[in-house]
Write a protein that holds these residues in place. Structure first.
Motif, PDB file in Angstrom:
ATOM      1  N   THR A  21      -7.659  -3.325   7.201  1.00  0.00           N
ATOM      2  CA  THR A  21      -6.556  -4.277   7.341  1.00  0.00           C
ATOM      3  C   THR A  21      -6.912  -5.372   8.340  1.00  0.00           C
ATOM      4  O   THR A  21      -6.750  -6.570   8.067  1.00  0.00           O
ATOM      5  CB  THR A  21      -5.288  -3.551   7.816  1.00  0.00           C
ATOM      6  N   THR A  25      -7.854  -9.381   7.524  1.00  0.00           N
ATOM      7  CA  THR A  25      -6.930 -10.333   8.143  1.00  0.00           C
ATOM      8  C   THR A  25      -7.691 -11.301   9.036  1.00  0.00           C
ATOM      9  O   THR A  25      -7.494 -12.520   8.973  1.00  0.00           O
ATOM     10  CB  THR A  25      -5.861  -9.599   8.968  1.00  0.00           C
ATOM     11  N   TRP A  93       1.506 -10.812  13.196  1.00  0.00           N
ATOM     12  CA  TRP A  93       2.197 -11.316  12.015  1.00  0.00           C
ATOM     13  C   TRP A  93       2.812 -12.694  12.274  1.00  0.00           C
ATOM     14  O   TRP A  93       2.610 -13.632  11.510  1.00  0.00           O
ATOM     15  CB  TRP A  93       3.265 -10.311  11.594  1.00  0.00           C
ATOM     16  N   ILE A 194      -0.839 -12.124   3.402  1.00  0.00           N
ATOM     17  CA  ILE A 194      -0.429 -11.239   2.298  1.00  0.00           C
ATOM     18  C   ILE A 194      -1.158  -9.901   2.401  1.00  0.00           C
ATOM     19  O   ILE A 194      -0.569  -8.825   2.273  1.00  0.00           O
ATOM     20  CB  ILE A 194      -0.707 -11.914   0.933  1.00  0.00           C
ATOM     21  N   GLN A 195      -2.462  -9.986   2.649  1.00  0.00           N
ATOM     22  CA  GLN A 195      -3.260  -8.764   2.790  1.00  0.00           C
ATOM     23  C   GLN A 195      -2.767  -7.935   3.962  1.00  0.00           C
ATOM     24  O   GLN A 195      -2.650  -6.704   3.861  1.00  0.00           O
ATOM     25  CB  GLN A 195      -4.729  -9.162   2.968  1.00  0.00           C
ATOM     26  N   TYR A 196      -2.458  -8.581   5.074  1.00  0.00           N
ATOM     27  CA  TYR A 196      -1.995  -7.870   6.274  1.00  0.00           C
ATOM     28  C   TYR A 196      -0.681  -7.153   5.998  1.00  0.00           C
ATOM     29  O   TYR A 196      -0.511  -5.974   6.348  1.00  0.00           O
ATOM     30  CB  TYR A 196      -1.829  -8.872   7.418  1.00  0.00           C
ATOM     31  N   ARG A 197       0.249  -7.848   5.339  1.00  0.00           N
ATOM     32  CA  ARG A 197       1.562  -7.257   5.100  1.00  0.00           C
ATOM     33  C   ARG A 197       1.488  -6.102   4.109  1.00  0.00           C
ATOM     34  O   ARG A 197       2.191  -5.090   4.253  1.00  0.00           O
ATOM     35  CB  ARG A 197       2.528  -8.326   4.574  1.00  0.00           C
ATOM     36  N   ARG A 198       0.642  -6.231   3.094  1.00  0.00           N
ATOM     37  CA  ARG A 198       0.549  -5.203   2.061  1.00  0.00           C
ATOM     38  C   ARG A 198      -0.116  -3.930   2.590  1.00  0.00           C
ATOM     39  O   ARG A 198       0.134  -2.848   2.071  1.00  0.00           O
ATOM     40  CB  ARG A 198      -0.238  -5.729   0.857  1.00  0.00           C
ATOM     41  N   THR A 199      -0.966  -4.062   3.596  1.00  0.00           N
ATOM     42  CA  THR A 199      -1.717  -2.896   4.081  1.00  0.00           C
ATOM     43  C   THR A 199      -1.366  -2.534   5.513  1.00  0.00           C
ATOM     44  O   THR A 199      -2.093  -1.750   6.146  1.00  0.00           O
ATOM     45  CB  THR A 199      -3.238  -3.162   3.984  1.00  0.00           C
ATOM     46  N   ASN A 202      -1.532   0.989   7.051  1.00  0.00           N
ATOM     47  CA  ASN A 202      -2.781   1.601   7.497  1.00  0.00           C
ATOM     48  C   ASN A 202      -2.894   1.664   9.016  1.00  0.00           C
ATOM     49  O   ASN A 202      -3.671   2.455   9.561  1.00  0.00           O
ATOM     50  CB  ASN A 202      -3.989   0.821   6.954  1.00  0.00           C
TER      51      ASN A 202
END
Length: 510
Positions: A21, A25, A93, A194-199, A202
């Protein structure tokens, strides 16, 4: 700190899944940051016909120095906000959102909003960058042997992002339109968010809450103060955009450089005289002070990459390969590529020297790094002589310069960060790291002021300017090397503190 993501076997190359993650990011954030940064001076100095801002080199370089210096400086309040108010995960974020908004503002083809975009990107980076680096360490238990290799993977993502940014944003900016390049940076940051929020799951509860939260009443007061500062900045920015206030960037850079330097000296003196230090701690602090001096001069030269060397690539370098013209911004990739290639060799070098009981002192390593970096400007002295005669020089002059700068960086940057951990009094370790970060800010601002002396209308002066930078910096390096004969004894005094966490071995430290 306890966290439910500490694992004995991980899901990302044998590491906790949370590392993936943070890896991606940070990769996309660095893509956006270095992509925009590579375009910055080129856009500001481009003519109105080329849809640039037509700023003088002095003004553009000063703005560049103020911007990059602010990025490092704002990491200090960014880290404080995470530790006391928001926690690392939320701060990252919100920082990413602010960065994306800044790139979007820069992508708008309006000169009036340019400075607003820079302020947003700098502010968001100050929130995101220090906290995402710290969060990597929170994924591991203190005794976890995977920590070092985890940081190595993470820093690989940083350099991959840097290459992607200079390549993608640089191509769009130089060949399609400046604002398309800034827009590409916004897209990169959006992908990262988007990648950070979806994962984010973890990460578990690592830095989910503030490490040292403030009482509710004090927290409300802190937010009110932060709000007041933001309102003041917004008002000044708005008045400047309307032309009510006129700010000379060169003068502003000079004042900020003086203010940062005085802040550094005052804080250092306060700890030295009022910190109730022992004799050995004071002598170790003197050794650390010399390292801070070396760091300041190093970054003032190294950061010419985005300003004077970037302009040299655009205006005086033969970039044609057949019918294809290499974008000037692509030369910014050389540092990252050399870092990836050379880092393992330098890691092995220090280990092998240690085995032979030939470990140089921190100050000597930093002095050597400073001298090697300065030798890169000797290369530019000869290249600039050809440019002064009206010739386009071959790309290998810049390649050689960036190679020497990278070798100097690998000698100085990780060593200096490790020295801060070892030489600082333990009870002031965190504060001294913050004071050390000021050397990056000071060096970047001085870098912008130096680059402002490269007058495109007086090319004949360019060789002497490069020669002056080189000789002066080499002189500082030699003085530090001589002092290191004494300071090595200072460094060895007192108890040895714990080993430093792996330090980022590029200019992308904060």
């Amino acid at each position: 700190m306890s966290s439910n993501i500490h694992q004995t076997s991980g899901g990302f190359f044998g590491h906790p899944k949370g590392l993936s993650t943070l890896f991606f990011t940070e990769m996309w954030e660095r893509m956006s940051y270095y992509g925009m940064r590579a375009l910055l001076v080129l856009f500001m100095t481009a003519s109105l016909q080329e849809e640039g801002l037509a700023f003088t080199v002095a003004a553009a370089a000063a703005i560049y120095g103020l911007y990059t210096g602010a990025v490092y400086f704002l990491g200090l309040p960014g880290g404080w906000i995470a530790d006391r108010l928001l926690g690392g995960q939320r701060t990252i974020w919100y920082g990413g959102i602010i960065i994306m908004c800044g790139h979007i503002v820069l992508a708008i083809p309006s000169d009036n909003t340019f400075f607003l975009g820079l302020i947003l990107v700098a502010s968001g980076t100050g929130l995101l960058k220090p906290n995402i680096s710290a969060l990597v360490g929170h994924l591991y238990q203190p005794q976890d042997v995977r920590r070092d290799s985890g940081y190595a993977l993470y820093y690989m993502g940083i350099n991959i992002g840097s290459v992607l940014g200079s390549t993608i944003c640089g191509y769009f900016g130089e060949n399609i339109g400046w604002h398309w390049g800034f827009g590409a940076a916004a897209v990169g940051m959006a992908i990262g968010l988007i990648q950070y929020r979806r994962t984010i799951g973890n990460l578990g509860d690592a830095s989910l809450k503030p490490e040292n939260p403030m009482p509710a009443e004090k927290a409300r007061l802190a937010w009110r103060i932060i709000g007041a500062v933001l309102i003041a900045v917004a008002l000044i920015t708005g008045l400047t955009m309307q032309g009510v206030i006129t700010i000379d960037p060169v003068t502003a850079a000079q004042y900020v450089a003086v203010a940062f330097t005085l802040t550094f000296l005052a804080y250092f003196a306060f700890i030295y005289y009022r910190g109730k230090l022992s004799g050995s701690e004071k002598r170790k602090l003197w050794a650390l002070f010399l390292i801070c001096v070396a760091s300041t001069f190093f970054w003032s030269g190294f950061e010419q990459a985005g300003s004077s060397l970037n302009l040299f690539a655009r205006d005086y370098t033969d970039r044609l390969i057949g019918t294809f013209e290499i974008p000037a911004t692509w030369f910014q990739n050389l540092n990252s590529l050399f870092i990836i290639t050379l880092s393992p060799f330098f890691a092995a070098l220090w280990i092998n020297l240690g085995k032979r009981m030939m470990t140089p002192s921190y100050n000597l390593k930093c002095a050597i790094g400073l001298i090697i970096m300065a030798s890169g400007f000797l290369v530019m002295f000869f290249a600039a002589q050809y440019a002064a005669e009206g010739l386009k020089v071959a790309p290998y002059w810049l390649v050689t310069t960036y190679f020497l700068h990278t070798v100097g960086e690998l000698c100085l940057s990780p060593v200096a960060l490790s020295a801060v951990s070892k030489l600082s009094p333990r009870r002031f370790a965190g504060q001294m790291m913050g004071v050390f970060v000021l050397t990056y800010s000071i060096g970047n601002i001085f870098s912008g002021l130096l680059a402002g002396h490269f007058d495109p209308n007086n090319v004949a002066e360019m060789p002497n300017l490069y020669l002056q930078i080189s000789l002066f910096t080499i002189g500082i390096g030699i003085i530090l090397a001589l002092i290191s004969l004494k300071s090595k004894h200072w460094e060895s005094l007192g108890e040895v503190s714990q080993a430093a966490e792996p330090a980022e071995t590029t200019a992308r430290t904060i």
